[in-house]
Structure formats: structure tokens, C-alpha cells
Design a protein around this motif. Structure first.
Motif: not given
Length: 193
Positions: A143-162
């Protein structure tokens, strides 16, 4: 306090940031031989020297990228002091053998000492962060690695499927756990003296 004057050798810091092969080669041609010589004279070899040089350049790059490093002294003195400090720390870690230090007299002004110290501390804090980051669970690390790469939490949630709400809550918990691990580390108190 007045703003310190930017040194003309800032070009080496900028060149590292831009991955400018000409500047990087210039660093290796002009400054690396002195470091290799110093390490060989002080219980090391060429391979150890290359490791120290690589780690130091990565630390300088990271500080320049994340903290906007402004060089106010000659790069030579700054780079040499960082490499020397890193090598002495390596020797302390493996102090089970006899160590002889041959000091080299250099033109190292207060500014070079101060910048080298700041960069050293930055590198040690970064290493502590990475060490504690590895102690987190896989879900938190992902989760944290993804948030370092993607700034938008909406996009982070989508990419992780949550869901968005779950991603925000989990991120907050993971950062809290990471902060707790860092603060509980004995190294944390040593770095904040």
C-alpha cells in the motif's frame, strides 16, 4: 542568518540529479581516485572503495532530490568527507580486526564539514526508514509503495482493488505503525541528538 552562496560545484549535484553521464564521468575522473587511495591506505581495497563511492553518490542524489541540496562548498571536500565518514563507519562495524587510519590533510572548511554531516545524517535516517519499512507486513508495504508512486488515493485504491475508504484508513494505520517502529528503534534516538 544570511543565505549562503551557492558554490559553482553545484553543477555536480545537478548533474547527478539529471543523470548526466558527462558530469558523472567527471566525478569519477576528478574525485574518485582520492577516495580509492584513502580507503586502500586505511584497511580497505578497491571493491570496498567502489561500494562506499556508490552508496555515497546514491545518498547525495537522494538528498538532492528530496531535500533540494544546495552545495555551498567545493564538491571535492564534501564528497571526500562523506566517503571518509562512511568508510570509518564501515570499519567500526567490523572492528574485530586491527585498523590503522592514515589521515590525509585536506582543505576541508566548516561548510564542507557541515554539509557532509547533514548528508550523512540524511543517509542514516533513510537507511533506518528502509530497515523499519521492511518490518511492516506485506500489505502495508504494498500500500505504501503504491502511494509513493501514485499520488491520488482514488487511483491507489483502484490499483489495489480496494475501496477508497479502506485505502485511506489502511494507509493511516500503516504510517502509524512505521512511525512507531522508527521511534522505538535505538538508532532513532542516536540520530536525533
Amino acid at each position: 542568518m544570511s543565505e549562503k552562496k551557492l558554490h559553482e560545484d553545484q553543477k555536480y549535484i545537478d548533474g547527478l540529479l539529471e543523470n548526466n553521464s558527462f558530469i558523472i564521468q567527471a566525478i569519477y575522473d576528478k574525485f574518485v581516485p582520492k577516495v580509492i587511495h584513502y580507503i586502500k591506505q586505511n584497511s580497505g581495497d578497491s571493491d570496498k572503495a567502489q561500494d562506499v563511492i556508490q552508496e555515497t553518490l546514491i545518498t547525495i542524489y537522494n538528498q538532492a532530490k528530496h531535500k533540494k541540496l544546495r552545495l555551498t562548498c567545493p564538491f571535492d571536500a564534501y564528497f571526500f568527507l562523506l566517503c571518509k565518514r562512511r568508510w570509518l563507519n564501515e570499519l567500526k562495524k567490523s572492528s574485530n580486526k586491527e585498523v590503522t587510519i592514515n589521515e590525509v590533510v585536506l582543505s576541508k572548511g566548516d561548510e564542507a564539514q557541515e554539509l557532509a554531516f547533514e548528508t550523512s545524517v540524511f543517509g542514516e535516517k533513510q537507511a533506518l526508514f528502509l530497515e523499519m519499512f521492511q518490518k511492516l507486513g506485506a500489505a502495508c508495504r504494498d500500500l505504501l509503495t503504491t502511494t509513493f508512486k501514485i499520488k491520488s488515493m482514488e487511483d491507489v485504491a483502484k490499483s489495489l482493488g480496494v475501496s477508497y475508504a479502506y485505502a485511506r484508513k489502511k494507509k493511516s494505520l500503516c504510517i502509524g505503525k512505521l512511525t512507531e517502529l522508527v521511534r522505538e528503534s535505538p538508532k532513532f534516538n542516536q540520530l536525533n541528538r
